[in-house]
Motif scaffolding. Structure first.
Motif, short mmCIF file in Angstrom:
data_model
loop_
_atom_site.label_atom_id
_atom_site.label_comp_id
_atom_site.label_asym_id
_atom_site.label_seq_id
_atom_site.Cartn_x
_atom_site.Cartn_y
_atom_site.Cartn_z
N LEU A 167 22.64 1.81 -4.54
CA LEU A 167 21.41 1.30 -5.40
C LEU A 167 20.20 1.81 -4.70
CD1 LEU A 167 20.74 0.37 -8.10
CD2 LEU A 167 21.28 -1.69 -7.17
N ALA A 168 20.20 1.38 -3.28
CA ALA A 168 19.06 1.51 -2.40
C ALA A 168 18.48 3.19 -2.39
CB ALA A 168 19.50 1.07 -1.13
N VAL A 169 19.54 3.96 -1.95
CA VAL A 169 19.11 5.52 -1.91
C VAL A 169 18.73 5.95 -3.25
CG1 VAL A 169 20.00 7.65 -1.50
CG2 VAL A 169 20.59 5.99 -0.11
N ASP A 170 19.26 5.50 -4.40
CA ASP A 170 18.80 5.90 -5.69
C ASP A 170 17.41 5.42 -5.94
OD1 ASP A 170 19.68 7.66 -7.93
OD2 ASP A 170 20.06 5.58 -9.02
N ALA A 171 17.24 4.07 -5.79
CA ALA A 171 15.78 3.55 -5.91
C ALA A 171 14.88 4.39 -4.90
CB ALA A 171 15.98 2.20 -5.44
N ALA A 172 15.25 4.61 -3.64
CA ALA A 172 14.28 5.05 -2.70
C ALA A 172 14.02 6.65 -2.83
CB ALA A 172 14.75 4.98 -1.24
N MET A 173 14.94 7.15 -3.46
CA MET A 173 14.71 8.75 -3.88
C MET A 173 13.61 8.89 -4.91
SD MET A 173 16.70 11.00 -1.95
CE MET A 173 17.43 12.00 -3.08
N SER A 174 14.07 7.98 -5.85
CA SER A 174 13.21 7.81 -7.14
C SER A 174 11.63 7.45 -6.98
CB SER A 174 13.66 7.05 -8.13
OG SER A 174 14.79 7.40 -8.65
N LEU A 175 11.65 6.58 -5.92
CA LEU A 175 10.15 5.93 -5.47
C LEU A 175 9.55 7.10 -4.79
CD1 LEU A 175 11.39 2.34 -4.89
CD2 LEU A 175 9.52 3.29 -6.56
N ALA A 176 10.44 7.76 -3.82
CA ALA A 176 9.72 9.00 -3.07
C ALA A 176 9.12 10.14 -3.81
CB ALA A 176 10.97 9.90 -2.28
N GLU A 177 9.62 10.22 -5.08
CA GLU A 177 9.25 11.20 -6.13
C GLU A 177 7.86 10.74 -6.57
OE1 GLU A 177 10.00 14.43 -7.17
OE2 GLU A 177 11.38 14.31 -5.38
N VAL A 178 7.74 9.19 -6.95
CA VAL A 178 6.46 8.76 -7.55
C VAL A 178 5.28 9.12 -6.32
CG1 VAL A 178 5.42 6.77 -8.02
CG2 VAL A 178 7.67 6.97 -9.09
N SER A 199 0.84 -1.21 0.24
CA SER A 199 0.06 0.08 0.09
C SER A 199 0.97 1.25 -0.17
CB SER A 199 -0.77 0.01 1.27
OG SER A 199 -0.04 0.35 2.45
N GLU A 200 0.25 2.21 -0.25
CA GLU A 200 1.15 3.70 -0.04
C GLU A 200 1.68 3.89 1.17
OE1 GLU A 200 0.02 8.35 -0.36
OE2 GLU A 200 -0.82 7.12 -1.89
N GLU A 201 1.01 3.59 2.32
CA GLU A 201 1.65 3.71 3.66
C GLU A 201 2.96 2.69 3.84
OE1 GLU A 201 -1.96 3.19 3.16
OE2 GLU A 201 -2.10 5.27 3.41
N ARG A 249 5.31 11.27 -3.77
CA ARG A 249 5.21 12.56 -3.69
C ARG A 249 4.18 13.18 -4.92
NH1 ARG A 249 8.06 17.37 -3.08
NH2 ARG A 249 8.89 16.85 -5.11
N ALA A 250 4.27 12.55 -6.03
CA ALA A 250 3.59 12.99 -7.25
C ALA A 250 2.08 12.39 -7.14
CB ALA A 250 4.10 12.65 -8.51
N GLY A 251 1.80 11.40 -6.33
CA GLY A 251 0.68 10.80 -6.12
C GLY A 251 0.36 9.65 -7.30
N GLY A 252 1.57 9.12 -7.68
CA GLY A 252 1.72 8.30 -8.55
C GLY A 252 1.85 6.66 -8.02
N ILE A 253 1.64 6.28 -6.79
CA ILE A 253 1.97 4.90 -6.46
C ILE A 253 1.09 3.91 -7.33
CG2 ILE A 253 0.09 4.73 -4.62
CD1 ILE A 253 3.55 3.71 -4.03
N GLU A 254 0.04 4.17 -7.82
CA GLU A 254 -0.52 3.17 -8.35
C GLU A 254 0.11 2.84 -9.92
OE1 GLU A 254 -1.91 6.89 -10.14
OE2 GLU A 254 -1.76 6.50 -8.11
N ARG A 255 0.95 3.64 -10.26
CA ARG A 255 1.78 3.43 -11.66
C ARG A 255 2.97 2.35 -11.34
NH1 ARG A 255 1.29 7.34 -15.42
NH2 ARG A 255 0.10 9.25 -14.86
N LEU A 256 3.02 1.86 -10.06
CA LEU A 256 4.02 0.76 -9.81
C LEU A 256 2.98 -0.48 -9.77
CD1 LEU A 256 5.74 2.36 -6.85
CD2 LEU A 256 6.22 2.66 -9.28
N ARG A 257 3.28 -1.34 -10.99
CA ARG A 257 2.15 -2.50 -10.91
C ARG A 257 3.07 -3.71 -11.34
NH1 ARG A 257 -1.32 0.73 -15.17
NH2 ARG A 257 -2.30 2.26 -13.74
#
Length: 182
Positions: A115-126, A71-73, A128-136
């Motif tokens: 690699l972890a921080v790079d991934a986490a920073m990018s996922l944080a942007e997703v 989930s988003e949380e 923040r943009a309200g796009g968690i449902e774009r990860l499928r």
């Protein structure tokens, strides 16, 4: 949804990392597999080239799968946990290809942390943009690949790694044809 090029590149690396595990054979079984993966992703910086590093990246893959499928949380919790554990310290860096962008580690930081921080920073942007449902996960019945939907209308349901969309369209066509001929 539009993200900066470095964010898109990082998200695609996450997708590719996640998809190393969904095959019949784990595509990150050896140190050589990890080197091949990192080379294909143009991931720069120091590498230890050892089993401990391989284990850490496989562990990261599991953590990121939880972000992708939770989930988003749950995703927020895991992203924050990754950033805290890696002692991320965001800073602006200028590169010739990308201009200014955020890095939260140095090139000498251990591979797992980078690699972890790079991934986490990018996922944080997703997030923040309200796009968690774009990860499928791919909607094909016989595929479990991760996918990133960057389409304008949020309609992408099949992965890019195989012919999933093609196979599903053929199945639907055959089902329609068999229903009409009976």
């Amino acid at each position: 949804m539009t993200f900066a090029p470095d964010i898109v590149a990082s998200l695609k690396t996450v997708v590719n990392l996640l998809n190393t595990e969904v095959q019949i054979i784990d595509m990150l079984s050896t140190v050589a597999d990890l080197d091949e993966f990192l080379d294909a992703e143009n991931f720069e910086g120091s590498r230890a080239h050892n089993q401990a590093e391989l284990r850490s990246i496989r562990q990261l893959r599991s953590q990121l799968k939880g972000v992708w499928t939770g989930s988003e949380e749950e995703a927020v919790f895991k992203v924050n946990q990754i950033l805290r554990n890696a002692n991320a310290q965001p800073q602006l860096i200028k590169s010739e290809k990308l201009g200014y962008h955020l890095h939260a580690t140095t090139t000498s930081t251990p591979l797992y942390d980078r690699l972890a921080v790079d991934a986490a920073m990018s996922l944080a942007e997703v997030i923040r943009a309200g796009g968690i449902e774009r990860l499928r996960i791919c909607a094909s019945a016989d595929c479990r690949n991760a996918l990133l939907d960057l389409s304008r209308n949020r309609s992408k349901i099949y992965c890019d790694t195989g012919n999933c969309a093609n196979r599903e369209h053929v199945r639907a066509y055959r089902a329609r044809k068999s229903g009409k001929s009976s």
